[in-house]
Design a protein around this motif. Structure first.
Motif, mmCIF file in Angstrom:
data_model
loop_
_atom_site.group_PDB
_atom_site.id
_atom_site.type_symbol
_atom_site.label_atom_id
_atom_site.label_comp_id
_atom_site.label_asym_id
_atom_site.label_seq_id
_atom_site.Cartn_x
_atom_site.Cartn_y
_atom_site.Cartn_z
ATOM 1 N N VAL A 1 0.918 -1.192 0.004
ATOM 2 C CA VAL A 1 0.089 -0.015 0.041
ATOM 3 C C VAL A 1 0.962 1.267 -0.127
ATOM 4 C CG1 VAL A 1 -0.199 0.404 2.602
ATOM 5 C CG2 VAL A 1 -2.135 0.734 0.982
ATOM 6 N N SER A 2 2.041 1.165 0.337
ATOM 7 C CA SER A 2 3.027 2.246 0.317
ATOM 8 C C SER A 2 3.409 2.564 -0.874
ATOM 9 C CB SER A 2 4.460 2.203 1.237
ATOM 10 O OG SER A 2 3.820 1.733 2.728
ATOM 11 N N LEU A 3 3.390 1.684 -1.812
ATOM 12 C CA LEU A 3 3.584 1.968 -3.329
ATOM 13 C C LEU A 3 2.750 3.228 -3.953
ATOM 14 C CD1 LEU A 3 3.745 -1.713 -4.873
ATOM 15 C CD2 LEU A 3 5.592 -0.086 -3.982
ATOM 16 N N LEU A 4 1.599 3.509 -3.150
ATOM 17 C CA LEU A 4 0.879 4.723 -3.767
ATOM 18 C C LEU A 4 1.657 6.030 -3.459
ATOM 19 C CD1 LEU A 4 -2.531 3.802 -2.051
ATOM 20 C CD2 LEU A 4 -1.852 3.455 -4.412
ATOM 21 N N PRO B 1 3.484 7.945 -10.705
ATOM 22 C CA PRO B 1 2.309 8.113 -11.415
ATOM 23 C C PRO B 1 1.041 7.966 -10.441
ATOM 24 C CG PRO B 1 3.951 6.972 -12.587
ATOM 25 C CD PRO B 1 4.376 7.144 -11.283
ATOM 26 N N MET B 2 1.081 6.849 -9.456
ATOM 27 C CA MET B 2 0.137 6.516 -8.620
ATOM 28 C C MET B 2 -0.177 7.528 -7.610
ATOM 29 S SD MET B 2 1.127 2.435 -7.982
ATOM 30 C CE MET B 2 -0.421 2.248 -7.097
ATOM 31 N N TYR B 3 1.023 8.240 -7.160
ATOM 32 C CA TYR B 3 0.783 9.540 -6.334
ATOM 33 C C TYR B 3 0.138 10.452 -6.608
ATOM 34 C CZ TYR B 3 1.853 13.004 -2.856
ATOM 35 O OH TYR B 3 1.477 13.980 -2.066
ATOM 36 N N ASP B 4 0.241 10.644 -8.226
ATOM 37 C CA ASP B 4 -0.160 11.876 -8.909
ATOM 38 C C ASP B 4 -1.782 11.564 -8.863
ATOM 39 O OD1 ASP B 4 2.193 13.241 -9.213
ATOM 40 O OD2 ASP B 4 2.534 12.373 -10.985
ATOM 41 N N GLN B 5 -2.146 10.409 -8.943
ATOM 42 C CA GLN B 5 -3.731 9.916 -9.058
ATOM 43 C C GLN B 5 -4.575 10.080 -7.706
ATOM 44 O OE1 GLN B 5 -5.578 9.135 -11.644
ATOM 45 N NE2 GLN B 5 -3.749 9.659 -13.070
ATOM 46 N N VAL B 6 -3.712 9.702 -6.624
ATOM 47 C CA VAL B 6 -4.365 9.673 -5.210
ATOM 48 C C VAL B 6 -4.001 10.791 -4.429
ATOM 49 C CG1 VAL B 6 -4.542 7.030 -5.634
ATOM 50 C CG2 VAL B 6 -2.799 7.981 -4.440
ATOM 51 N N GLY B 7 -2.786 11.205 -4.485
ATOM 52 C CA GLY B 7 -2.551 12.193 -3.776
ATOM 53 C C GLY B 7 -2.085 11.898 -2.173
#
Length: 228
Positions: A54-57, A62-68
């Motif tokens: 879950v830390s990969l978010l 790119p995933m962080y840009d989606q979920v923030g």
């Protein structure tokens, strides 16, 4: 050195010594647990794996840009619903999902209605709905039959409803906020269920089997000793 200073030194040494003994005792208990029940070690490792996944978010851009910053909801989901038994994890996850969906939907409705009314009326709408739904959900938590199976779901409903409804007073895109949070919670739930069910799953039925077999073995040993 004065008597008072000596006493303070002895007290400090005593507290430090007790702390060291407590740490050593805890380490010994962990060692005994590891030897006696490997499933607890497996469960601990599974929780660690789920937290890494879950830390990969946050790690993957790119995933962080989606979920923030909403990625924290996925981490919280993993921490609070990952149970020792796979069935308990699934049940708690379903409770959290239903509570989040209902709380988010009702919270969005209350926030949108309050925004439509505007002025002093929006604060009255938010306050009255928070009081009403919070009181009703809390009362339901006290009913024994509902508390036994849905206590966690009611708690999550209260939390989600309040966060969404009250946040909607100061945010323009309350629906988008609720959808983002629900998505990250769904990601955390999916990771929990996947790790719990597909990596060395631990079932409560197996615990019953082991416990029953162990009791029969002890009974047979006792009878054999009495006969001899």
């Amino acid at each position: 050195m004065a008597a008072a200073d000596v006493k303070k030194t002895e007290n400090g040494t005593g507290i430090f010594g007790r702390a060291i003994k407590g740490i050593v005792s805890s380490v010994r208990e962990i060692g005994k647990m590891k030897r006696s029940d490997k499933r607890k070690v497996i469960h601990s490792m599974k929780v660690g794996i789920a937290l890494v996944l879950v830390s990969l978010l946050y790690f993957i851009k790119p995933m962080y840009d989606q979920v923030g910053q909403n990625g924290m909801w996925a981490i919280m989901t993993v921490v609070v619903i990952f149970e020792f038994y796979a069935g308990a994890t699934l049940g708690k996850g379903i409770n959290r999902g239903i509570g989040t969906l209902l709380g988010g939907a009702v919270g969005c409705f209350a926030a949108i209605l309050a925004d439509r009314i505007g002025g002093i009326g929006q604060y009255f709408i938010i306050s009255s709905t928070v009081f009403s739904f919070g009181a009703v959900a809390t009362y339901c938590r006290l009913v024994p039959r509902l508390k036994k199976r849905y206590d966690y779901g009611f708690m999550i409903f209260i939390l989600t409803f309040n966060l969404v409804a009250i946040s909607g007073v100061r945010m323009d895109k309350v629906v988008g906020m609720a959808v983002d949070r629900l998505t990250t919670i769904g990601i955390g739930f999916a990771i929990c269920i996947s790790v719990s069910l597909f990596i060395c799953p631990i079932w409560a039925s197996n615990e019953l089997h082991y416990s029953t077999a162990s009791k029969f073995h002890k009974l047979a040993t006792t009878i054999q000793v009495i006969d001899t």
